[in-house]
Design an enzyme around this catalytic site. Structure first.
Site, PDB file in Angstrom:
ATOM      1  N   LYS A 170       0.793  -1.242   0.000  1.00 48.23           N
ATOM      2  CA  LYS A 170       0.000   0.000   0.000  1.00 48.23           C
ATOM      3  C   LYS A 170       0.828   1.296   0.000  1.00 48.23           C
ATOM      4  O   LYS A 170       0.435   2.277   0.625  1.00 48.23           O
ATOM      5  CB  LYS A 170      -0.955   0.018   1.206  1.00 48.23           C
ATOM      6  N   ASP A 206      -5.451  -5.570  10.600  1.00 46.73           N
ATOM      7  CA  ASP A 206      -6.753  -4.880  10.654  1.00 46.73           C
ATOM      8  C   ASP A 206      -7.938  -5.814  10.382  1.00 46.73           C
ATOM      9  O   ASP A 206      -9.019  -5.639  10.942  1.00 46.73           O
ATOM     10  CB  ASP A 206      -6.800  -3.650   9.711  1.00 46.73           C
TER      11      ASP A 206
HETATM   12  C1  GLC Z   1      -2.841  -4.894   2.606  1.00 43.23           C
HETATM   13  C2  GLC Z   1      -2.033  -5.471   3.755  1.00 43.23           C
HETATM   14  C3  GLC Z   1      -2.916  -6.280   4.675  1.00 43.23           C
HETATM   15  C4  GLC Z   1      -4.113  -5.449   5.111  1.00 43.23           C
HETATM   16  C5  GLC Z   1      -4.844  -4.891   3.911  1.00 43.23           C
HETATM   17  C6  GLC Z   1      -6.007  -3.988   4.292  1.00 43.23           C
HETATM   18  O1  GLC Z   1      -3.315  -5.943   1.828  1.00 43.23           O
HETATM   19  O2  GLC Z   1      -0.972  -6.263   3.245  1.00 43.23           O
HETATM   20  O3  GLC Z   1      -2.200  -6.722   5.803  1.00 43.23           O
HETATM   21  O4  GLC Z   1      -4.975  -6.231   5.888  1.00 43.23           O
HETATM   22  O5  GLC Z   1      -3.954  -4.147   3.104  1.00 43.23           O
HETATM   23  O6  GLC Z   1      -5.609  -2.890   5.022  1.00 43.23           O
END
Ligand code: GLC
Length: 466
Positions: A170, A206
């Protein structure tokens, strides 16, 4: 006469636009293929001998199905994973009916780009600085509270309070964090500051925090999903299938990290030229390919690339793009929601396009809306195939006629897009007919979930400690 000439020109334009967008359409057979490939990758991720090469990492979280009660009291929760970092105080306790009561007070700090992409020390020093600021504000500097950390990246855990960051996602890129224990990085930064103390007791993804926070309202909630900046899901897997952790009894929550689905080629026949351009221009090319077709970090950019294609084919904006539209990242994902939610007069769509330096006709607005719909509908369908894969797996695991399950969901795309949810729910129900699914949206899930996991972990730690 003149108007009929214009009408037929419009119709021609319309059908050319439709043709370009037809590539985004996924049929039920496509989704079935995606679903079974997802399940195959999940299976590979769970096995010791194939985990290394599997794209879907299926990371054990050490959050188990049998918590025996939890601590009551104040917890500090941190939430890092998007463009903002949040700190909050969570009071965990029971109200008069014996129901769980969780209250929060939070503060939000935006993360400067140089902290996101500098060194890990810089990032964690900034986090410690924010915590210090929050404690001052709440007059709590003197209190050493148990702390739960929602850290929304792929982490390989060894314990609930110990795990290494596998790779950033991200748009984060802070150097010196990958391969290191994240809780250690946080503890070190707090020590470096030296003006407060905290007892870091748990770190969760999360998706896990979302699932746990919803679990307290609905005990059928054994899946957590995020469709926001990124996209990911976790669920309760049978311990005997979690080969990476010893023990056979009960269940453990597995963070699928399904955003990386496709990284070993499973999406090649679905990815379009726009997806390839998005990936090549990202900070992590070749990684998170499924997430890049769904998540809010990328959705607006896909639409922008489609619009550029339409301009180049002389279908919109008189064949000319503005400088702004030519600029990477200028078409924000929130525009997609706003445009699809616009009324038929296209007032807001026009405004948005004007801020991008364009002078749209009604036909242009129409074409832009169709582009947004195609991209967001594909995202909802792809994501639904993933979740249906998870549900089908749980159904098989449990061997019940019907899987009664609740999915806790959070994330800006899911919550703010006007039609994403409906399209997503419909497709999930079509693809996983043996599940009776309830979706609930979590409120403040990241913070509340981290605090609740910490409350359980803290009690266990205290029991062990005595
Ligand atoms: C990305 C991260 C993951 C998280 C997701 C949503 O995929 O790698 O850990 O849960 O974003 O935030």
């Amino acid at each position: 006469m003149r108007s009929s000439v214009r009408d037929s020109a419009n119709m021609r334009q319309h059908s050319k636009v439709e043709q370009i967008l037809s590539e985004f359409k996924l049929h039920e057979e496509d989704l079935q293929v995606l679903m079974s490939r997802m399940q195959a990758e999940m299976e590979r991720g769970l096995h010791l001998e194939t985990n290394e090469e599997a794209s879907v990492k299926m990371l054990p979280t050490y959050v188990r199905s049998t918590p025996d009660g939890s601590e009551v009291g104040d917890f500090l929760a941190l939430d890092l994973g998007g463009t903002n970092f949040r700190v909050m105080l969570v009071k965990v306790g029971e109200d008069l009916d014996g129901q769980w009561k969780v209250e929060t007070k939070h503060n939000m700090y935006s993360i400067p780009v140089d902290a996101m992409t500098g060194t890990a020390e810089m990032l964690f020093d900034y986090i410690a600085e924010c915590i210090s600021h929050y404690l001052d504000q709440q007059n709590m500097k003197h209190r050493k509270l148990p702390l739960g950390f929602t850290f929304s990246f792929p982490v390989r855990h060894e314990e609930i309070d110990k795990g290494i960051l596998l790779n950033w996602t991200k748009g984060f890129k802070a150097s010196g964090a990958e391969g290191n224990n994240v809780v250690g990085l946080l503890r070190d930064a707090i020590k470096r500051r030296g003006d407060f103390e905290m007892d870091v007791v748990a770190m969760v993804n999360d998706t896990v925090a979302t699932m746990i926070s919803c679990y307290y309202e609905d005990h059928n909630c054994e899946v957590g999903m995020i469709v926001g900046t990124g996209c990911n899901a976790c669920y309760m897997e049978e311990m005997y299938n979690v080969e990476l952790v010893e023990g056979e009894e009960g269940r453990m929550c597995v963070n699928t990290e399904w955003g990386a689905f496709g990284d070993t080629g499973e999406l090649e026949d679905f990815r379009l030229e726009y997806d390839r351009v998005v990936d090549e221009g990202s900070l992590n090319p070749g990684q998170q390919l499924y997430e890049k077709m769904i998540g809010g970090k990328y959705m607006g950019e896909i639409v922008r690339l489609v619009l550029i294609k339409m301009v180049n084919e002389n279908m919109v904006f008189g064949g000319e793009a503005s400088e702004k539209l030519k600029t990477r990242g200028s078409f924000e994902t929130q525009f997609v929601s706003q445009i699809e939610g616009d009324s038929s007069d296209f007032k807001q769509t026009c405004n948005i396009l004007r801020t991008l330096g364009l002078q749209p006709t009604m036909e242009d607005c129409h074409a832009v809306r169709m582009a947004c719909e195609s991209v967001s509908t594909r995202a909802a369908a792809m994501c639904a195939a993933g979740l249906a894969g998870v549900l089908q797996r749980m159904h098989k695991n449990r061997g019940e006629d019907i899987l009664k399950i609740t999915v806790g969901v959070d994330g800006s795309v899911y919550k703010l897009h006007p039609y994403f949810k409906e399209r997503f729910h419909e497709t999930v129900r079509k693809l996983a007919p043996a599940s009776e699914v309830t979706f609930i949206q979590s409120e403040e899930g990241s913070g509340r979930g981290a605090a609740l996991v910490s409350a359980i972990a803290h009690k266990m730690a205290c029991l062990i400690g005595h």
